[in-house]
Motif scaffolding. Structure first.
Motif, PDB file in Angstrom:
ATOM      1  N   ARG A 295       2.378 -10.291  -6.698  1.00 44.99           N
ATOM      2  CA  ARG A 295       2.267  -9.305  -7.217  1.00 44.99           C
ATOM      3  C   ARG A 295       1.152  -8.601  -5.595  1.00 44.99           C
ATOM      4  NH1 ARG A 295      -1.731  -6.602 -12.046  1.00 44.99           N
ATOM      5  NH2 ARG A 295      -2.453  -8.925 -11.585  1.00 44.99           N
ATOM      6  N   LEU A 296       0.724  -9.492  -5.552  1.00 38.39           N
ATOM      7  CA  LEU A 296      -0.119  -8.938  -4.178  1.00 38.39           C
ATOM      8  C   LEU A 296       0.160  -8.728  -3.146  1.00 38.39           C
ATOM      9  CD1 LEU A 296      -4.090  -9.993  -2.989  1.00 38.39           C
ATOM     10  CD2 LEU A 296      -2.217 -10.475  -1.290  1.00 38.39           C
ATOM     11  N   ILE A 297       1.369  -9.950  -2.838  1.00 39.09           N
ATOM     12  CA  ILE A 297       2.284  -9.352  -1.749  1.00 39.09           C
ATOM     13  C   ILE A 297       3.048  -8.177  -1.796  1.00 39.09           C
ATOM     14  CG2 ILE A 297       4.346 -10.336  -0.208  1.00 39.09           C
ATOM     15  CD1 ILE A 297       1.021 -11.823   0.396  1.00 39.09           C
ATOM     16  N   ALA A 298       3.651  -8.028  -3.405  1.00 39.97           N
ATOM     17  CA  ALA A 298       4.382  -6.868  -3.324  1.00 39.97           C
ATOM     18  C   ALA A 298       3.482  -5.794  -3.083  1.00 39.97           C
ATOM     19  CB  ALA A 298       4.682  -6.940  -4.571  1.00 39.97           C
ATOM     20  N   ALA A 299       2.419  -5.416  -3.544  1.00 45.29           N
ATOM     21  CA  ALA A 299       1.532  -4.275  -2.667  1.00 45.29           C
ATOM     22  C   ALA A 299       1.074  -4.014  -1.513  1.00 45.29           C
ATOM     23  CB  ALA A 299      -0.052  -4.296  -3.970  1.00 45.29           C
ATOM     24  N   THR A 300       0.628  -4.910  -0.733  1.00 43.83           N
ATOM     25  CA  THR A 300      -0.113  -5.152   0.403  1.00 43.83           C
ATOM     26  C   THR A 300       1.286  -5.021   1.787  1.00 43.83           C
ATOM     27  OG1 THR A 300      -1.674  -6.065   1.891  1.00 43.83           O
ATOM     28  CG2 THR A 300       0.171  -7.376   0.948  1.00 43.83           C
ATOM     29  N   ASP A 301       0.916  -4.410   2.982  1.00 43.04           N
ATOM     30  CA  ASP A 301       1.880  -4.300   3.326  1.00 43.04           C
ATOM     31  C   ASP A 301       1.954  -5.716   4.495  1.00 43.04           C
ATOM     32  OD1 ASP A 301       3.092  -1.421   3.855  1.00 43.04           O
ATOM     33  OD2 ASP A 301       0.828  -1.095   3.344  1.00 43.04           O
ATOM     34  N   THR A 302       0.991  -6.276   4.930  1.00 48.19           N
ATOM     35  CA  THR A 302       0.577  -7.481   5.348  1.00 48.19           C
ATOM     36  C   THR A 302      -0.961  -8.404   4.690  1.00 48.19           C
ATOM     37  OG1 THR A 302       0.476  -8.548   6.758  1.00 48.19           O
ATOM     38  CG2 THR A 302      -0.475  -7.296   7.026  1.00 48.19           C
ATOM     39  N   LEU A 303      -0.582  -9.442   4.403  1.00 50.08           N
ATOM     40  CA  LEU A 303      -1.515 -10.261   4.354  1.00 50.08           C
ATOM     41  C   LEU A 303      -2.375 -11.553   5.999  1.00 50.08           C
ATOM     42  CD1 LEU A 303      -3.623 -12.086   1.500  1.00 50.08           C
ATOM     43  CD2 LEU A 303      -2.240 -13.688   1.595  1.00 50.08           C
ATOM     44  N   ILE A 304      -3.518 -11.209   5.990  1.00 50.27           N
ATOM     45  CA  ILE A 304      -3.936 -11.866   6.751  1.00 50.27           C
ATOM     46  C   ILE A 304      -5.217 -12.502   6.962  1.00 50.27           C
ATOM     47  CG2 ILE A 304      -5.567 -11.927   9.173  1.00 50.27           C
ATOM     48  CD1 ILE A 304      -3.800  -8.766   9.623  1.00 50.27           C
ATOM     49  N   ALA A 305      -4.741 -14.079   6.456  1.00 51.87           N
ATOM     50  CA  ALA A 305      -5.415 -14.881   5.624  1.00 51.87           C
ATOM     51  C   ALA A 305      -6.209 -15.499   7.338  1.00 51.87           C
ATOM     52  CB  ALA A 305      -4.280 -16.212   5.881  1.00 51.87           C
ATOM     53  N   TYR A 306      -7.740 -15.880   6.770  1.00 56.84           N
ATOM     54  CA  TYR A 306      -8.701 -16.771   7.947  1.00 56.84           C
ATOM     55  C   TYR A 306      -7.883 -18.318   8.591  1.00 56.84           C
ATOM     56  CZ  TYR A 306     -12.295 -14.376   5.568  1.00 56.84           C
ATOM     57  OH  TYR A 306     -13.037 -13.814   4.781  1.00 56.84           O
ATOM     58  N   LYS A 307      -8.308 -18.297   9.656  1.00 57.23           N
ATOM     59  CA  LYS A 307      -6.697 -19.957  10.539  1.00 57.23           C
ATOM     60  C   LYS A 307      -8.001 -21.498  10.890  1.00 57.23           C
ATOM     61  CE  LYS A 307      -3.514 -16.693  12.559  1.00 57.23           C
ATOM     62  NZ  LYS A 307      -3.090 -16.596  13.685  1.00 57.23           N
ATOM     63  N   THR A 308      -9.456 -20.439  10.624  1.00 57.90           N
ATOM     64  CA  THR A 308     -10.487 -21.177  10.979  1.00 57.90           C
ATOM     65  C   THR A 308     -10.946 -21.713   9.584  1.00 57.90           C
ATOM     66  OG1 THR A 308     -11.940 -19.672  10.760  1.00 57.90           O
ATOM     67  CG2 THR A 308     -11.033 -21.001  12.825  1.00 57.90           C
ATOM     68  N   ASN A 309     -11.515 -23.738   9.392  1.00 53.75           N
ATOM     69  CA  ASN A 309     -12.232 -23.975   8.181  1.00 53.75           C
ATOM     70  C   ASN A 309     -13.214 -24.863   8.564  1.00 53.75           C
ATOM     71  OD1 ASN A 309     -13.080 -24.851   5.888  1.00 53.75           O
ATOM     72  ND2 ASN A 309     -11.027 -26.320   5.869  1.00 53.75           N
ATOM     73  N   PRO A 310     -14.548 -25.135   8.854  1.00 53.35           N
ATOM     74  CA  PRO A 310     -14.811 -23.943   7.845  1.00 53.35           C
ATOM     75  C   PRO A 310     -14.437 -22.437   8.790  1.00 53.35           C
ATOM     76  CG  PRO A 310     -16.745 -25.093   9.815  1.00 53.35           C
ATOM     77  CD  PRO A 310     -15.344 -25.971   9.924  1.00 53.35           C
ATOM     78  N   HIS A 311     -14.782 -21.609   8.164  1.00 51.35           N
ATOM     79  CA  HIS A 311     -14.354 -20.043   8.401  1.00 51.35           C
ATOM     80  C   HIS A 311     -15.718 -19.156   9.442  1.00 51.35           C
ATOM     81  CE1 HIS A 311     -11.632 -21.256   4.774  1.00 51.35           C
ATOM     82  NE2 HIS A 311     -13.037 -21.730   4.289  1.00 51.35           N
ATOM     83  N   VAL A 312     -14.737 -19.184  10.339  1.00 50.46           N
ATOM     84  CA  VAL A 312     -15.569 -18.859  11.186  1.00 50.46           C
ATOM     85  C   VAL A 312     -14.695 -17.477  11.959  1.00 50.46           C
ATOM     86  CG1 VAL A 312     -17.366 -20.516  11.746  1.00 50.46           C
ATOM     87  CG2 VAL A 312     -14.932 -20.404  12.990  1.00 50.46           C
ATOM     88  N   ASP A 313     -13.978 -17.223  11.662  1.00 54.44           N
ATOM     89  CA  ASP A 313     -13.027 -16.468  12.385  1.00 54.44           C
ATOM     90  C   ASP A 313     -12.515 -15.203  11.314  1.00 54.44           C
ATOM     91  OD1 ASP A 313     -11.538 -17.624  10.424  1.00 54.44           O
ATOM     92  OD2 ASP A 313      -9.122 -17.215  11.686  1.00 54.44           O
ATOM     93  N   HIS A 314     -13.524 -14.315  10.925  1.00 56.62           N
ATOM     94  CA  HIS A 314     -13.773 -13.400   9.662  1.00 56.62           C
ATOM     95  C   HIS A 314     -13.824 -12.026  11.112  1.00 56.62           C
ATOM     96  CE1 HIS A 314     -16.299 -15.835   7.690  1.00 56.62           C
ATOM     97  NE2 HIS A 314     -15.235 -15.497   6.899  1.00 56.62           N
ATOM     98  N   ARG A 315     -14.649 -12.305  12.107  1.00 55.54           N
ATOM     99  CA  ARG A 315     -14.678 -10.924  13.039  1.00 55.54           C
ATOM    100  C   ARG A 315     -13.245 -10.405  13.933  1.00 55.54           C
ATOM    101  NH1 ARG A 315     -19.143  -9.353  17.409  1.00 55.54           N
ATOM    102  NH2 ARG A 315     -19.900 -10.480  15.054  1.00 55.54           N
ATOM    103  N   GLU A 316     -12.135 -12.351  13.851  1.00 54.74           N
ATOM    104  CA  GLU A 316     -11.031 -12.111  14.669  1.00 54.74           C
ATOM    105  C   GLU A 316     -10.140 -11.455  13.546  1.00 54.74           C
ATOM    106  OE1 GLU A 316     -12.964 -14.483  14.964  1.00 54.74           O
ATOM    107  OE2 GLU A 316     -13.523 -15.012  17.278  1.00 54.74           O
TER     108      GLU A 316
END
Length: 191
Positions: A52-73
């Protein structure tokens, strides 16, 4: 009326009475703004993604770092994609859910199977591909949508989105044995 909507959400939450609160939120936003207003969502790479989320959005962008330090990017990537969609570019999306729920200790990005898959996805980021998001799910929420997903967004090329998502899913499944970890038992840890 708005030009576009950006939703910055963790993607690993759970609400009483709703096993898909992120999908509910984005579907409600879509109902308000209509089908032609771009909606871009960013999520943690440990998120649980619903159809449902994928159908409602034009794109999903997930973080690529763990720990998550790429919020800004990732936010900058979202802004760039919104700007592109405001010029008239429409996205095509492919979404595959694998029957795999990897433990958090295997979702490191510097090494291991998850990092290898993210790096493989990075090699495929060339036109018409706009984004590849690989998520492991947040199994601690114990919801049906939790688990490993591959999300590919292109500039209107459904065939390319489908092919790349399938290729990444096949690679992830072939590597599934690498997600198994033998952790220290409670008895051994106490001893």
């Amino acid at each position: 009326p708005v030009d576009a909507v950006y939703v910055c959400s963790h993607g690993g939450s759970k609400a009483t009475g709703d096993n898909d609160n992120d999908g509910t939120l984005v579907a409600r936003v879509r109902a308000i703004v209509g089908p032609n207003t771009p909606i871009v969502v960013t999520h943690d790479l440990h998120c649980s993604v619903s159809e449902r989320l994928i159908a409602a959005t034009d794109t999903l962008i997930a973080y690529k770092t763990n720990p998550h330090v790429d919020h800004r990017e990732r936010a900058a990537e979202a802004a760039d994609l919104i700007r592109l969609m405001l010029t008239g570019v429409r996205t095509a999306k492919a979404f595959i859910r694998l029957p795999l729920a990897p433990p958090g200790v295997t979702m490191l990005v510097e090494e291991g199977p998850f990092g290898d898959l993210i790096r493989l996805g990075e090699t495929l980021l060339k036109p018409p591909v706009l984004n590849i998001s690989i998520t492991g799910g947040f199994v601690l929420t114990d919801v049906p949508k939790s688990g490993f997903t591959i999300n590919v967004t292109t500039a209107g090329d459904q065939t390319a989105a489908n092919r790349i998502a399938r290729d990444l899913a096949v690679a992830a499944w072939a590597d599934r044995h690498r997600y198994r970890r033998d952790l220290t038992s409670i008895d051994r840890a106490v001893a």
